[in-house]
Design a protein around this motif. Structure first.
Motif, short mmCIF file in Angstrom:
data_model
loop_
_atom_site.label_atom_id
_atom_site.label_comp_id
_atom_site.label_asym_id
_atom_site.label_seq_id
_atom_site.Cartn_x
_atom_site.Cartn_y
_atom_site.Cartn_z
N GLU A 47 66.98 8.76 129.55
CA GLU A 47 67.82 9.31 130.43
C GLU A 47 67.61 8.95 131.79
O GLU A 47 68.35 8.88 132.84
CB GLU A 47 67.91 10.88 130.21
N TYR A 48 66.31 8.50 132.11
CA TYR A 48 65.66 8.22 133.55
C TYR A 48 65.38 6.89 133.63
O TYR A 48 65.77 6.29 134.83
CB TYR A 48 64.66 8.99 133.82
N ASP B 14 55.90 11.31 130.01
CA ASP B 14 56.67 12.21 129.32
C ASP B 14 57.25 13.52 130.00
O ASP B 14 57.59 14.49 129.33
CB ASP B 14 55.86 12.60 128.00
N ASN B 15 57.11 13.22 131.28
CA ASN B 15 57.58 14.75 132.12
C ASN B 15 58.80 14.34 132.84
O ASN B 15 58.92 13.52 133.75
CB ASN B 15 56.36 14.82 133.23
N PRO B 16 59.80 15.01 132.31
CA PRO B 16 61.18 14.96 133.04
C PRO B 16 61.15 14.99 134.12
O PRO B 16 62.06 14.70 135.01
CB PRO B 16 62.16 15.56 132.02
N LEU C 100 59.97 12.10 136.16
CA LEU C 100 60.98 10.87 135.97
C LEU C 100 62.16 11.05 136.60
O LEU C 100 62.64 10.23 137.16
CB LEU C 100 61.30 10.92 134.34
N GLU C 101 62.74 12.35 136.71
CA GLU C 101 63.97 12.46 137.49
C GLU C 101 63.58 12.34 138.70
O GLU C 101 64.48 11.50 139.56
CB GLU C 101 64.52 13.86 137.28
N ALA D 213 63.08 9.45 124.59
CA ALA D 213 62.97 10.79 125.45
C ALA D 213 63.16 10.28 126.88
O ALA D 213 63.41 11.31 127.72
CB ALA D 213 61.82 11.47 125.11
N GLY D 214 62.86 9.33 127.15
CA GLY D 214 62.66 8.74 128.66
C GLY D 214 63.99 8.04 129.20
O GLY D 214 64.14 7.63 129.97
#
Length: 253
Positions: free
Chosen positions: A30-31, A231-233, A236-237, A27-28
């Motif tokens: 991408e970042y 777990d917080n997009p 993370l972005e 899930a992470g």
């Protein structure tokens, strides 16, 4: 083939006991450039301590076969564009060596946990207790590195009697490739560790956006890691973009 530092982008997801598994890492991806799965207790004493933690409502990974669990989780990330790593806890060295071989074969990093400060873990010689025993910790590193795995240690600042730069020098001499530093409220310790060694230094604690990333980069960190908000997009972005700005990289996304 052994994994090679550094990872790109130089943002890692830090392990969260009982939560940081392959799905979490995927899930992470991408970042972040790396994900530290675990922590996981390997030997009888550390597993007993982990069960005690579960009894007081903490979340822990307690599979029947920890090594098989590590292998399965890493296999599940084989097609995910992120550098995997596993954070391990053990009161004895041999299971750490066995885990290092699994990580080596899966091209993952092995991270020895000298960080956790729960009483149950410290009582059996894990976590912060291991941090206070630099010679024993160096033996763990030496034995694990001898497998050909990429090996590092998760440590924390502000532990009385522990000189982190001196400890890091000993870990480097023992064969460590990286050190993952929970700076607590002593962010400048990152600069002290950077000045003391040629280790790849990952800075952890309070990484939420541009201000903390800039501070750690100014202190010389090679990478930063995100713990609880991993777990917080949105977080993370924001951190990924700050890392790109501070280290002159294009944000991947």
């Amino acid at each position: 083939m052994t994994a090679t530092l550094p990872f790109t982008p130089p943002l890692a997801l830090a392990s969260l006991s009982g939560e940081a598994d392959a799905d979490w890492a995927r899930a992470g991806a991408e970042y972040a450039g790396a994900a530290f799965l675990g922590g996981i207790a390997l030997d009888a004493d550390s597993r007993a301590a982990a069960r005690e933690l579960v009894d007081r409502d903490r979340t822990e990974f307690l599979p029947d076969d920890p090594l098989a669990f590590i292998d399965r989780e890493l296999e599940a990330l084989a097609e995910t564009p992120i550098q995997p790593a596993f954070n391990v806890r053990s009161a004895t060295v041999d299971p750490v060596v066995d885990a290092a071989r699994v990580c080596r074969d899966r091209e993952a990093y092995l991270e020895i946990n000298a960080h956790c400060r729960q009483d149950e873990l410290c009582a059996v010689g894990c976590g912060e207790t291991l941090l206070r025993d630099g010679e024993r910790l160096a033996r763990y590193v030496d034995r694990a590195a001898a497998t050909g795995a990429t090996v590092g240690v998760k440590v924390r600042a502000e532990v009385p009697g522990v000189d982190l730069p001196d400890l890091a020098r000993g870990l480097e001499s023992a064969g460590a490739d990286f050190v993952h530093v929970d700076a607590m409220d002593s962010e400048s310790v990152i600069a002290d560790v950077v000045d003391a060694t040629d280790l790849f230094v990952i800075a952890n604690n309070g990484v939420r956006g541009g201000e903390t990333v800039r501070e750690y980069v100014d202190y010389g960190a090679d990478a930063v890691s995100v713990g609880r908000p991993s777990d917080n997009p949105v977080v993370l972005e924001r951190v990924r973009d700050a890392v790109a700005r501070q280290l002159g990289l294009e944000a991947s996304g």
